[in-house]
Write an enzyme that holds these catalytic residues in place. Structure first.
Site: not given
Length: 311
Positions: A160, A183, A255, A258, A281, A290
């Site tokens: 990120r 995150k 992004h 990414r 994630h 995806y």
């Protein structure tokens, strides 16, 4: 015994998110904003009075708020419901009488379209900072080396933009991997391609400053800066510049690279769980955006191998 005040419980919940659940400060701020808006609108002060009717009225209120497509997006409305549901789960954990969190259902939203660029567009973007160095100032040469290193690192790791900007220059380039804190303060391992390692090494070899940051501002921007570390906004502007230079008409952001990282892995046979781990994630559902890539691969397999005997 008096029922505890919802505002006080909200403060306890936010502390619980930050300390016990290890959520980022940004996430806690978002939850605070969503819950504060609900409490302000509903005027409810007691958890026992938090009813389905109150939630329904708040949803109507949100749905009537202006947005880019007429009203507030369902996805945005869901953020409010997710925060309320998490708050109610916290109350239940504390044995405080209130609405059952399962009574809050999220609105059905369509699968979002991914912003993707083609492999040829990606190649042109990556080649953007390259070129002759003769006649260029030292700052211009160093800027090009830095930008090349950023693009290569993005595509090699799927970082990120905030994670990339937070990196320190003491990256161990003798290894093909390093740990990054993403995150929710979760640590994951990402991997360096030979081209990314080479680009970072060339950039660091030319650096003359002693700043701790891996990527720093250059030229006139760095003259009066107290902190040389490159900001996410600066990286976004830089990528937009090279996308325009490469003749890419659609919007290109960190992004998007990414996304390219993830689709490249899947198209070459990686499984969804591995891509989930590499992207950091928390939930596999986030990575399932995806699946259209794997669907495309299956379509090609079917086309190539199905019904051959009938020809």
């Amino acid at each position: 015994m008096n029922s505890p005040d919802l505002k006080e419980l909200k403060s306890q919940f936010l502390e619980y998110l930050e300390i016990e659940k290890g959520r980022s400060v940004k996430t806690v701020e978002n939850y605070d904003r969503y819950l504060s808006r609900f409490l302000s609108h509903s005027k409810i002060t007691s958890p026992a009075k938090l009813t389905e009717q109150a939630i329904r009225e708040f949803r109507l209120h949100l749905n009537r708020q202006p947005g880019t497509s007429g009203s507030m997006k369902l996805k945005t409305q869901n953020y409010y419901m997710i925060s309320l549901r998490a708050f109610l789960k916290f109350l239940r954990k504390r044995d405080i009488e209130s609405l059952n969190p399962e009574r809050i259902e999220l609105a059905k939203v369509g699968q979002r379209d991914l912003d993707l660029i083609s492999s040829s567009e990606l190649e042109r973007l990556m080649a953007g900072p390259s070129g002759p160095t003769q006649g260029k100032s030292q700052a211009a040469v160093l800027t090009a080396l830095r930008d090349k290193a950023i693009l290569e690192l993005f595509f090699s790791t799927g970082l990120r933009v905030s994670e990339l900007c937070g990196l320190s220059r003491d990256l161990d380039l003798s290894r093909d991997e390093f740990s990054v804190r993403g995150k929710g303060e979760k640590v994951r391992v990402v991997f360096l391609s030979p081209s990314a390692k080479d680009a970072i090494k060339k950039y660091l070899d030319k650096r003359g400053d002693v700043d701790d940051a891996l990527f720093v501002q250059m030229g006139k921007n760095s003259k009066n800066a107290k902190d040389l570390r490159l900001t996410p906004r600066s990286v976004e502007r830089m990528i937009k510049h090279y996308a325009t230079k490469a003749g890419i008409t659609r919007k290109v952001t960190p992004h998007v690279i990414r996304h390219s990282f993830a689709t490249d892995l899947l198209e070459n046979g990686a499984d969804l769980r591995s891509v989930q781990a590499l992207l950091g994630h928390q939930n596999i559902a986030t990575t399932q955006v995806y699946t259209h890539v794997t669907d495309k691969h299956l379509r090609e397999v079917h086309k190539k191998f199905h019904g051959q005997r009938r020809k």
